[in-house]
Write an enzyme that holds these catalytic residues in place. Structure first.
Site, short mmCIF file in Angstrom:
data_model
loop_
_atom_site.label_atom_id
_atom_site.label_comp_id
_atom_site.label_asym_id
_atom_site.label_seq_id
_atom_site.Cartn_x
_atom_site.Cartn_y
_atom_site.Cartn_z
N PRO A 1 0.78 -1.25 0.00
CA PRO A 1 0.00 0.00 0.00
C PRO A 1 0.81 1.30 0.00
O PRO A 1 0.86 2.03 0.98
CB PRO A 1 -0.84 -0.14 1.27
CG PRO A 1 0.01 -0.95 2.19
CD PRO A 1 0.73 -1.93 1.30
N CYS A 2 1.38 1.63 -1.14
CA CYS A 2 2.17 2.86 -1.26
C CYS A 2 1.29 4.11 -1.19
O CYS A 2 1.80 5.20 -0.90
CB CYS A 2 2.98 2.84 -2.54
SG CYS A 2 2.02 2.52 -4.04
#
Length: 184
Positions: A128-129
């Site tokens: 989850p950037c």
């Protein structure tokens, strides 16, 4: 096997998603940019790993899943891998600043390099950037999908408070009499 022996495409609220895999792992996830995905001219070749990834992504978008349980294969420099491993530990509804991330991976003061590694993440959403923001919660960019609007959607979906750099457009200037006469 290569990193994209298998390809699966699935619709989502943020656009078409394209997953690739090697038969044992998810190796990439692309979010359509202006309606296009990187391997759109290749036929789909589904496998059970990608089918499971698509199912878990659908649950995520429905708000029913807050983390992913999928085998992934990340390939990059040791620095990138250290950043991506840390991204994988940021929970639903949480965020980390680029500066904090730099400190945590042993590279304090390297926010730009951290931003580059975050932007090079080959498996967004699952890694989850989108949960990385500037220290003041500003969105400074996003390399997935259509950029900042995609990140805004994801952050809003998870209830993560954020700010954008966007300045509202100024109101249109009033027309002068000369312009009105000319228009008639």
């Amino acid at each position: 096997m290569s990193a994209n022996d298998y390809i699966l495409r699935t619709e989502s609220p943020i656009g078409l998603l394209e997953l690739t895999g090697d038969g044992e792992h998810v190796t990439s996830l692309s979010i359509a940019r202006q309606g296009h995905v990187p391997l759109e001219h290749e036929p789909e070749r589904r496998d059970v790993i990608l089918e499971e990834a698509a199912r878990q992504l659908a649950e995520y978008f429905a708000g029913e899943r807050h983390s992913f349980e999928l085998p992934i294969a990340l390939h990059g420099t040791e620095f990138q891998l250290s950043v991506w491993r840390r991204l994988g530990t940021i929970g639903w509804g949480e965020f980390l600043s680029y500066g904090e991330l730099g400190v945590e991976v042993g590279k304090p003061g390297s926010a730009r390099a951290i931003g580059g590694a975050v932007g090079a993440n080959p498996i967004p959403l699952i890694v989850p950037c989108h949960r990385v923001l500037a220290g003041d919660k500003r969105i400074t960019g996003y390399s997935g999908g259509d950029g900042i609007p995609t990140k805004v959607w994801l952050l809003d979906h998870e209830g993560i408070e954020h700010k954008t750099n966007r300045v509202p457009a100024p109101p249109p200037a009033p027309h002068t009499e000369l312009e009105l006469d000319y228009a008639l």
